[in-house]
Design a protein around this motif. Structure first.
Motif, short mmCIF file in Angstrom:
data_model
loop_
_atom_site.label_atom_id
_atom_site.label_comp_id
_atom_site.label_asym_id
_atom_site.label_seq_id
_atom_site.Cartn_x
_atom_site.Cartn_y
_atom_site.Cartn_z
N MET A 1 0.79 -1.12 -0.17
CA MET A 1 -0.04 0.49 0.07
C MET A 1 0.69 1.03 -0.23
O MET A 1 1.79 1.61 0.87
CB MET A 1 -0.85 -0.38 0.91
N ARG A 15 -2.44 6.64 -8.79
CA ARG A 15 -1.79 6.16 -10.08
C ARG A 15 -2.72 5.08 -10.63
O ARG A 15 -3.28 4.42 -10.43
CB ARG A 15 -0.87 4.77 -8.60
N LYS A 16 -1.70 4.95 -11.89
CA LYS A 16 -1.85 3.88 -13.19
C LYS A 16 -1.89 2.80 -12.05
O LYS A 16 -3.48 1.65 -12.96
CB LYS A 16 -1.16 4.23 -13.66
N ASP A 17 -0.79 2.21 -11.47
CA ASP A 17 -1.43 0.25 -11.29
C ASP A 17 -2.35 0.15 -9.91
O ASP A 17 -3.68 -0.53 -10.16
CB ASP A 17 0.04 0.24 -10.31
N LEU A 18 -3.27 1.59 -9.49
CA LEU A 18 -4.79 1.10 -8.99
C LEU A 18 -5.61 2.09 -9.35
O LEU A 18 -6.32 0.43 -9.41
CB LEU A 18 -4.58 3.11 -7.99
N GLU A 20 -5.30 0.50 -12.76
CA GLU A 20 -5.83 -1.01 -13.26
C GLU A 20 -6.29 -1.87 -12.32
O GLU A 20 -7.02 -2.37 -12.79
CB GLU A 20 -4.09 -1.60 -13.47
N HIS A 21 -5.43 -1.79 -11.19
CA HIS A 21 -6.51 -2.72 -10.02
C HIS A 21 -8.02 -2.57 -10.12
O HIS A 21 -8.55 -3.88 -9.96
CB HIS A 21 -5.64 -2.83 -8.74
N LEU A 22 -8.28 -1.25 -10.00
CA LEU A 22 -9.97 -1.20 -10.03
C LEU A 22 -10.62 -1.43 -11.06
O LEU A 22 -11.37 -1.50 -12.13
CB LEU A 22 -10.20 0.18 -10.00
N GLY A 23 -9.98 -1.91 -12.75
CA GLY A 23 -10.34 -2.26 -13.63
C GLY A 23 -10.97 -1.25 -14.40
O GLY A 23 -12.10 -0.89 -15.38
N LYS A 43 -14.46 2.35 -4.98
CA LYS A 43 -14.55 0.58 -6.03
C LYS A 43 -15.03 1.79 -7.75
O LYS A 43 -15.15 2.30 -7.84
CB LYS A 43 -15.94 -0.40 -5.67
#
Length: 84
Positions: A1, A15-18, A20-23, A43
């Motif tokens: 985290m 951030r981009k990775d977050l 992407e994680h959320l889709g 969400k």
């Protein structure tokens, strides 16, 4: 985290990775729910709709010609994304 920085305007950039994680993608919505103890839940806001919302999707978009499956899929995807 990780940690995020709040700007002078009170904004936070995910951030981009977050994302992407959320889709989520540009133009998508994100829902935030306040939880006890100063916490929040983030969400991806998924479109909700009824099957009847799909009726008439192609009306006025065919210009009197048959559409390909790809064209139909694009119109349907735009409709579900709220770009109707």
């Amino acid at each position: 985290m990780g940690t995020l920085t709040v700007t002078a305007k009170g904004q936070v950039t995910l951030r981009k990775d977050l994302l992407e994680h959320l889709g989520v993608h540009p133009g998508d919505k994100i829902s935030i729910e306040k939880l006890p103890g100063g916490r929040v839940e983030v969400k991806a806001a998924r479109p909700t709709g009824k099957i009847s919302d799909a009726f008439g999707f192609l009306k006025g978009k065919t210009k009197g010609r048959s559409l390909s499956i790809e064209e139909m899929n694009e119109i349907i995807a735009d409709g579900w994304a709220g770009k109707r």
